[in-house]
Design a protein around this motif. Structure first.
Motif, PDB file in Angstrom:
ATOM      1  N   LYS A   3       0.848  -1.199   0.000  1.00 38.67           N
ATOM      2  CA  LYS A   3       0.000   0.000   0.000  1.00 38.67           C
ATOM      3  C   LYS A   3       0.879   1.244   0.000  1.00 38.67           C
ATOM      4  O   LYS A   3       1.795   1.358   0.798  1.00 38.67           O
ATOM      5  CB  LYS A   3      -0.897  -0.009   1.242  1.00 38.67           C
TER       6      LYS A   3
ATOM      7  N   GLY B 130      -4.420   5.552  -0.710  1.00 43.58           N
ATOM      8  CA  GLY B 130      -5.811   5.118  -0.674  1.00 43.58           C
ATOM      9  C   GLY B 130      -6.122   3.975  -1.641  1.00 43.58           C
ATOM     10  O   GLY B 130      -6.996   3.146  -1.366  1.00 43.58           O
TER      11      GLY B 130
ATOM     12  N   ASP C  90      -5.980   0.722   0.101  1.00 41.73           N
ATOM     13  CA  ASP C  90      -7.131   0.495   0.984  1.00 41.73           C
ATOM     14  C   ASP C  90      -8.337   0.001   0.181  1.00 41.73           C
ATOM     15  O   ASP C  90      -9.017  -0.941   0.568  1.00 41.73           O
ATOM     16  CB  ASP C  90      -7.523   1.794   1.704  1.00 41.73           C
TER      17      ASP C  90
ATOM     18  N   ARG D 206       0.284  11.944   2.561  1.00 41.45           N
ATOM     19  CA  ARG D 206       1.461  12.111   1.711  1.00 41.45           C
ATOM     20  C   ARG D 206       1.804  13.598   1.659  1.00 41.45           C
ATOM     21  O   ARG D 206       0.916  14.441   1.476  1.00 41.45           O
ATOM     22  CB  ARG D 206       1.171  11.571   0.306  1.00 41.45           C
TER      23      ARG D 206
ATOM     24  N   LYS E 259      -1.782  17.772  -1.476  1.00 45.79           N
ATOM     25  CA  LYS E 259      -2.402  17.748  -0.144  1.00 45.79           C
ATOM     26  C   LYS E 259      -2.390  19.125   0.536  1.00 45.79           C
ATOM     27  O   LYS E 259      -2.762  19.236   1.702  1.00 45.79           O
ATOM     28  CB  LYS E 259      -1.709  16.705   0.733  1.00 45.79           C
TER      29      LYS E 259
ATOM     30  N   LEU F 292       1.886  13.689  10.613  1.00 37.60           N
ATOM     31  CA  LEU F 292       2.543  12.440  10.206  1.00 37.60           C
ATOM     32  C   LEU F 292       2.478  12.328   8.694  1.00 37.60           C
ATOM     33  O   LEU F 292       1.410  12.436   8.100  1.00 37.60           O
ATOM     34  CB  LEU F 292       1.809  11.232  10.824  1.00 37.60           C
ATOM     35  N   GLY F 293       3.629  12.104   8.078  1.00 35.43           N
ATOM     36  CA  GLY F 293       3.605  11.903   6.636  1.00 35.43           C
ATOM     37  C   GLY F 293       4.988  11.739   6.071  1.00 35.43           C
ATOM     38  O   GLY F 293       5.994  11.899   6.768  1.00 35.43           O
TER      39      GLY F 293
ATOM     40  N   GLY G  76       7.527   9.707   8.008  1.00 38.05           N
ATOM     41  CA  GLY G  76       7.576   8.268   7.793  1.00 38.05           C
ATOM     42  C   GLY G  76       6.175   7.737   7.598  1.00 38.05           C
ATOM     43  O   GLY G  76       5.228   8.516   7.456  1.00 38.05           O
ATOM     44  N   TYR G  77       6.064   6.439   7.562  1.00 34.09           N
ATOM     45  CA  TYR G  77       4.775   5.793   7.375  1.00 34.09           C
ATOM     46  C   TYR G  77       4.496   4.957   8.608  1.00 34.09           C
ATOM     47  O   TYR G  77       5.274   4.075   8.945  1.00 34.09           O
ATOM     48  CB  TYR G  77       4.807   4.921   6.115  1.00 34.09           C
ATOM     49  N   ASP G  78       3.442   5.243   9.317  1.00 31.48           N
ATOM     50  CA  ASP G  78       3.183   4.568  10.595  1.00 31.48           C
ATOM     51  C   ASP G  78       1.675   4.368  10.753  1.00 31.48           C
ATOM     52  O   ASP G  78       0.946   5.276  11.139  1.00 31.48           O
ATOM     53  CB  ASP G  78       3.757   5.434  11.731  1.00 31.48           C
TER      54      ASP G  78
ATOM     55  N   LEU H  48      -9.618   9.413   2.050  1.00 30.23           N
ATOM     56  CA  LEU H  48     -10.094   8.510   3.101  1.00 30.23           C
ATOM     57  C   LEU H  48      -9.934   9.156   4.463  1.00 30.23           C
ATOM     58  O   LEU H  48     -10.768   8.997   5.348  1.00 30.23           O
ATOM     59  CB  LEU H  48      -9.286   7.206   3.051  1.00 30.23           C
ATOM     60  N   ASN H  49      -8.857   9.914   4.616  1.00 26.11           N
ATOM     61  CA  ASN H  49      -8.549  10.427   5.950  1.00 26.11           C
ATOM     62  C   ASN H  49      -9.657  11.304   6.525  1.00 26.11           C
ATOM     63  O   ASN H  49      -9.906  11.280   7.729  1.00 26.11           O
ATOM     64  CB  ASN H  49      -7.230  11.189   5.915  1.00 26.11           C
TER      65      ASN H  49
ATOM     66  N   TYR I 285     -12.185   8.918   7.878  1.00 25.51           N
ATOM     67  CA  TYR I 285     -11.731   8.342   9.152  1.00 25.51           C
ATOM     68  C   TYR I 285     -11.929   9.368  10.266  1.00 25.51           C
ATOM     69  O   TYR I 285     -12.381   9.041  11.365  1.00 25.51           O
ATOM     70  CB  TYR I 285     -10.237   7.984   9.110  1.00 25.51           C
TER      71      TYR I 285
HETATM   72  P1  ADP Z   1      -4.056   9.283  -1.002  1.00 25.43           P
HETATM   73  O1  ADP Z   1      -4.583   8.012  -1.575  1.00 25.43           O
HETATM   74  O2  ADP Z   1      -4.065  10.431  -1.958  1.00 25.43           O
HETATM   75  O3  ADP Z   1      -2.707   9.122  -0.370  1.00 25.43           O
HETATM   76  P2  ADP Z   1      -6.217   9.038   0.943  1.00 25.43           P
HETATM   77  O4  ADP Z   1      -6.698   9.934   2.024  1.00 25.43           O
HETATM   78  O5  ADP Z   1      -7.245   8.554  -0.029  1.00 25.43           O
HETATM   79  O6  ADP Z   1      -5.017   9.761   0.193  1.00 25.43           O
HETATM   80  O7  ADP Z   1      -5.577   7.748   1.577  1.00 25.43           O
HETATM   81  C1  ADP Z   1      -4.417   7.799   2.310  1.00 25.43           C
HETATM   82  C2  ADP Z   1      -4.269   6.513   3.084  1.00 25.43           C
HETATM   83  O8  ADP Z   1      -2.896   6.327   3.425  1.00 25.43           O
HETATM   84  C3  ADP Z   1      -5.005   6.526   4.381  1.00 25.43           C
HETATM   85  O9  ADP Z   1      -5.340   5.212   4.748  1.00 25.43           O
HETATM   86  C4  ADP Z   1      -3.958   7.120   5.331  1.00 25.43           C
HETATM   87  O10 ADP Z   1      -4.196   6.823   6.658  1.00 25.43           O
HETATM   88  C5  ADP Z   1      -2.728   6.486   4.822  1.00 25.43           C
HETATM   89  N1  ADP Z   1      -1.493   7.238   5.043  1.00 25.43           N
HETATM   90  C6  ADP Z   1      -0.978   8.220   4.287  1.00 25.43           C
HETATM   91  N2  ADP Z   1       0.211   8.631   4.771  1.00 25.43           N
HETATM   92  C7  ADP Z   1       0.446   7.889   5.871  1.00 25.43           C
HETATM   93  C8  ADP Z   1       1.524   7.827   6.814  1.00 25.43           C
HETATM   94  N3  ADP Z   1       2.585   8.628   6.728  1.00 25.43           N
HETATM   95  N4  ADP Z   1       1.431   6.919   7.805  1.00 25.43           N
HETATM   96  C9  ADP Z   1       0.358   6.110   7.897  1.00 25.43           C
HETATM   97  N5  ADP Z   1      -0.670   6.117   7.051  1.00 25.43           N
HETATM   98  C10 ADP Z   1      -0.637   6.987   6.043  1.00 25.43           C
END
Ligand code: ADP
Length: 490
Positions: free
Chosen positions: A20, A23, A26, A314, A319, A342-343, A369-371, A396-397, A400
């Motif tokens: 992944k 989004g 997901d 991201r 964004k 976080l990103g 980072g990605y967490d 998606l965020n 959520y």
């Molecule tokens: P996009 O697909 O454009 O990145 P979305 O909001 O549709 O944006 O989906 C982003 C997904 O990736 C979400 O599930 C979000 O929680 C996750 N995500 C993005 N960046 C991070 C990060 N640095 N750490 C954890 N989860 C992240």
């Protein structure tokens, strides 16, 4: 509505939790799952990246398929496996020369595209198109092939010329990524020369795999109704608006859902405390406390009372990260707000955010980072979620955050416009407000929306109503899946 055992082949370059980057991953977990729940017979085919292969348990070899690559024939092996997060078989295209690499599926360690991405995804598409025609004689012939984003755009094109073929659906998750390659790649990959026209895949002297999906698929969908309309205009069309406008008859906007198994504040295993719309406190406060404890161990009552604003995503221009960077110093000066961000993404944004965190160590907390766990903890632990995307196919965020009782501040675009109801006087009065929407792009309007959020945050009863209205919204995949089933059978 049940669909009997309609056979649907999903073709994608990522699917959570195996791979992944955003989004897209997901959706490729949730949508097939929701369709399976409605009786569809699903297979999902993915490229055999190194990290993905390592996560597989037992695999079975379905067969071997040789297809045209950049230098000649490329041998691939198709594997079948079961995975606990998927209720149906997964198919994996194993080709070590193309996919057995560390890290990101599309990018090298330095952040540049893999130089052979054209070949990697042309080969993947050729194999997927063969599987869609049951080339391995497995006795499984899909009625519909559902492909996703530029990485799979060629699948519909390869299938278009076939006499007895399944119907093809191509979903645009983000039009900004076009899968652009050169004429040299086109020739080396021996793609059919009749595709090389402006009505085919040609795009500004090169070719676009995304365009191939739009041109050749029987139906094109994107992930929110507003984005479906926006991409037919020059401001959002990335040069494809004219084409999309001419294909509006087969273009559909279907809003994504969210995975409520994973994103549920009353069961989320990543959270230190649980809560629900009926009983937000003290659970949500405990999440805020835990988040503050992590970043500001000496946090007292004042920090708990002060608004905490969060962002996960991201770190790219899309964004609105530059707006966030400009807004934070202003808000630090005029309010007691704190920030958790976080990103990962463009180095310039990563550096600027890290610098802000160093400058204001007790008010700005940044994790580059990605967490996954921290993403959940931020959604639950902050008071206000920031998502000022310049454009947002669905997003998606923000969904959520609505579900986690964390009203979002969003720009009025794409899926953000379709999912967040602005807290204007009327919506507040009738109880339909769920967040803060600004409709002029830029820092000034973004700041104004945040100020409105901070004002309302100081009015506990009104704030609770806002939180609860968001938490009670349904973003169930079952609704989206029903729309897709209607489309598949039409
Ligand atoms: P996009 O697909 O454009 O990145 P979305 O909001 O549709 O944006 O989906 C982003 C997904 O990736 C979400 O599930 C979000 O929680 C996750 N995500 C993005 N960046 C991070 C990060 N640095 N750490 C954890 N989860 C992240």
């Amino acid at each position: 509505m049940k669909c009997g055992a309609m056979k649907i082949l999903f073709v994608a370059s990522e699917a959570y939790p195996l791979v992944k980057t955003g989004g897209l991953g997901d959706v490729l977990n949730s949508l097939p799952h929701a369709l399976h729940g409605r009786g569809a017979d699903i297979r999902l085919v993915l490229p055999g990246y190194r990290d993905l292969l390592r996560q597989l348990g037992e695999v079975r070899i379905l067969g071997w398929l040789d297809v045209r690559g950049a230098e000649g024939t490329v041998g691939t092996r198709v594997l079948e496996t079961r995975h606990p997060d998927f209720d149906f078989p997964l198919w994996v295209v194993d080709c070590p020369a193309l996919y057995d690499r560390p890290g990101n599926p599309y990018l090298q360690a330095g952040g540049q595209d893999w130089p052979d991405n054209a070949e990697r995804f042309a080969v993947f598409a050729r194999v997927a198109a063969l599987l869609a025609q049951d080339a391995l004689e497995l006795g499984w012939q899909p009625a519909v092939v559902h492909t996703h984003d530029w990485q799979t755009g060629l699948v519909s094109a390869f299938l278009a010329d076939q006499p007895a073929r399944p119907k093809t659906v191509f979903t645009i998750h983000n039009l900004a990524y076009g899968g652009h390659f050169s004429h040299t790649d086109f020739v080396r990959l021996q793609l059919p020369s009749h595709w090389w026209t402006p009505e085919g895949v040609e795009f500004h002297g090169g070719f676009s795999m995304l365009k191939a999906g739009i041109v050749y698929a029987d139906a094109v969908t994107t992930v929110s109704p507003t984005y479906a309309a926006e991409i037919c205009t020059p401001a959002f069309g990335h040069g494809l608006d004219g084409l999309l406008l001419s294909r509006q008859h087969k273009l559909h906007g279907i809003l994504n859902g969210i995975d409520t198994r994973l994103w549920n504040p009353s069961t989320d295993a990543n959270l230190p405390a649980h809560y629900s719309a009926g009983r937000v406190q003290p659970g949500k406060r405990r999440n805020k406390q835990a988040l503050l404890d992590r970043f500001l161990p000496q946090a007292g009552e004042a920090a708990m009372r002060a608004p905490l604003l969060g962002l996960v995503g991201r770190l790219v221009e899309q964004k609105g990260i530059d707006w966030v960077l400009a807004a934070i110093p202003v808000l630090l000066a005029e309010s007691d707000a704190r920030f958790v961000l976080l990103g990962s993404g463009q180095p310039v944004y990563e550096q600027k955010l890290a610098r802000l965190a160093r400058q204001f160590p007790d008010r700005v907390f940044v994790v580059i980072g990605y967490d996954e766990a921290l993403a959940h903890q931020i959604e639950a632990g902050v008071d206000v979620f920031l998502m000022p995307s310049r454009f947002e196919p669905c997003g998606l965020n923000q969904m959520y955050s609505l579900r986690y009782g964390t009203p979002p501040v969003v720009f009025k675009t794409g899926g953000l416009a379709d999912t967040v109801v602005d807290a204007d006087a009327e919506a507040l009065a009738e109880g339909s407000a769920t967040g803060f929407v600004f409709d002029v792009p830029g820092v000034a309007a973004f700041l104004e929306a945040i100020r409105r959020a901070l004002d309302l945050y100081r009015q506990p009863a009104a704030w609770r109503r806002l939180q609860q209205a968001g938490m009670r919204q349904s973003f169930d995949w079952a609704d989206s899946a029903a729309h897709y089933l209607d489309l598949y059978s039409s």
